[in-house]
Design an enzyme around this catalytic site. Structure first.
Site, PDB file in Angstrom:
ATOM      1  N   ARG A 192      55.451   8.785 -44.008  1.00 59.50           N
ATOM      2  CA  ARG A 192      54.908   9.151 -45.242  1.00 59.50           C
ATOM      3  C   ARG A 192      55.230  10.762 -45.416  1.00 59.50           C
ATOM      4  NH1 ARG A 192      54.862   4.931 -45.493  1.00 59.50           N
ATOM      5  NH2 ARG A 192      53.551   3.116 -45.538  1.00 59.50           N
ATOM      6  N   SER A 241      45.983   4.479 -51.134  1.00 58.57           N
ATOM      7  CA  SER A 241      45.628   4.464 -49.930  1.00 58.57           C
ATOM      8  C   SER A 241      45.305   6.195 -49.456  1.00 58.57           C
ATOM      9  CB  SER A 241      46.656   4.109 -48.928  1.00 58.57           C
ATOM     10  OG  SER A 241      46.781   2.865 -48.758  1.00 58.57           O
ATOM     11  N   GLU A 311      46.545  10.776 -46.869  1.00 63.20           N
ATOM     12  CA  GLU A 311      47.570  10.441 -47.361  1.00 63.20           C
ATOM     13  C   GLU A 311      47.778  10.751 -48.874  1.00 63.20           C
ATOM     14  OE1 GLU A 311      49.889   6.073 -48.273  1.00 63.20           O
ATOM     15  OE2 GLU A 311      48.914   6.622 -46.369  1.00 63.20           O
TER      16      GLU A 311
END
Length: 343
Positions: A192, A241, A311
């Site tokens: 990520r 998320s 995130e």
């Protein structure tokens, strides 16, 4: 075209400023796209919360964007934003320039077995083009509810695959206005994360896959869509998320075990359907959503000893408190990432 900005005058005859108090950037005078003072972000950010962009820019094309960034004062922050599917925009708004690419920069084509996509294209559009061309390996993009630009920047992933697995190269407009081609290796992908610097804007990406049968590819995309529908609160005001999966763990399981499923703060809630999603039930502020996320982190840390990492990107400044007279930006977590860009 300048909306409410450079070429219009207020009652005193001077160019209007924004809520942040700054004058219009002179770089916008030759812009062929649009420059909007106090441009609303809550109109399209998935949470439907948060303050405005000091200046919201929609460039006409890559050259228009490059000229803008080249002429813009180097001290002016630049934040590229896609559809805002992974953003908390703080209630005080975003200083500087927010760049949102137009539909003209969302075209997708297939050339020599590779998919070339404008950064404004949605993941589902790229996956569908690959399916129709018999290119397998891009099906997971069906499960990423954001644009190509944001997906490249954050190395988005789902269902066991990441953008780093399929990216060949990306075209990037750097903060100084240079248009560059970055091969995947230069992006320094990790989980990520990419090494794209703040203020750089992805404008195009080329993806590769393997030969496949369109019917088989389509069936996998349908499976992904059905699984998302069954397990995620897709029809809610959410941000996708919320936390990264820690090594060896699933974030949702840690959150559930810490007793956070359904937890609320004001009109912000931890989803009961998938507890790694935060929801705006109707009138939540960005401050309430972010504070709820921090409470979840505290409870998970206390229960399991694991520190969850955000995130979702949290950008902008906090609104001043009318009771304490706090200035903008006080109370921002040090982990915030202004200027990194959202999908």
């Amino acid at each position: 075209m300048v909306e409410g900005g450079v070429h219009e005058r207020n009652a005193s005859g001077s160019a209007p400023s924004t809520a942040f108090g700054g004058p219009p950037p002179r770089a916008g005078e030759d812009l062929r796209g649009t420059l909007t003072a106090n441009g609303s972000l809550a109109d399209f950010i998935w949470f439907r919360t948060g303050g405005p962009a000091e200046w919201l820019v929609r460039p006409a094309d890559v050259e228009d964007l490059a000229e803008l960034l080249k002429a813009l004062d180097p001290s002016t922050p630049v934040l590229p934003v896609g559809v805002g599917s992974n953003l908390i925009v703080r209630d005080g708004g975003v200083p500087g320039v927010v760049v949102r690419l137009p539909k003209a920069m969302a075209k997708v084509s297939v050339q020599d077995g590779r998919v070339r996509a404008g950064a404004g294209a949605m993941g589902i559009t790229v996956a569908s083009a690959a399916r129709d061309a018999g290119i397998a390996g891009l099906e997971f993009l069906r499960g990423i509810p954001g644009t190509v630009g944001g997906a490249v920047r954050m190395n988005a992933g789902a269902y066991g695959r990441d953008v780093s697995d399929i990216l060949v190269e990306a075209t990037v407009v750097t903060r100084d206005g240079s248009v560059e081609t970055w091969f995947a290796e230069k992006l320094g992908f990790t989980y990520r994360h990419s090494d794209l610097p703040a203020g750089a804007v992805v404008v195009e990406a080329v993806f590769s896959g393997t030969p496949g049968e369109p019917a088989v590819i389509g069936a996998e995309m349908d499976r992904i869509a059905a699984e998302r529908e069954a397990s995620q609160p897709l029809r809610s005001r959410t941000g996708g998320s919320t936390f990264k999966n820690p090594e060896g763990h699933k974030a949702w399981a840690l959150i559930d075990a810490a007793g956070c499923r359904g937890l609320t703060r004001g009109d912000a809630q931890v989803s009961e359907k998938h507890c790694n999603f935060l929801l705006n039930l109707g009138s939540a502020s960005s401050a309430e959503i972010e504070a709820l996320g921090e409470e979840v982190r505290d409870r998970v840390k206390a229960h399991s000893g694991v520190t969850l990492e955000w995130e979702i990107q949290r950008v902008g400044v906090a609104a001043p408190s009318p009771l304490r007279g706090e200035g903008r930006g006080e109370g921002q977590p040090s982990s915030a990432a202004p200027g990194t860009g959202g999908r």
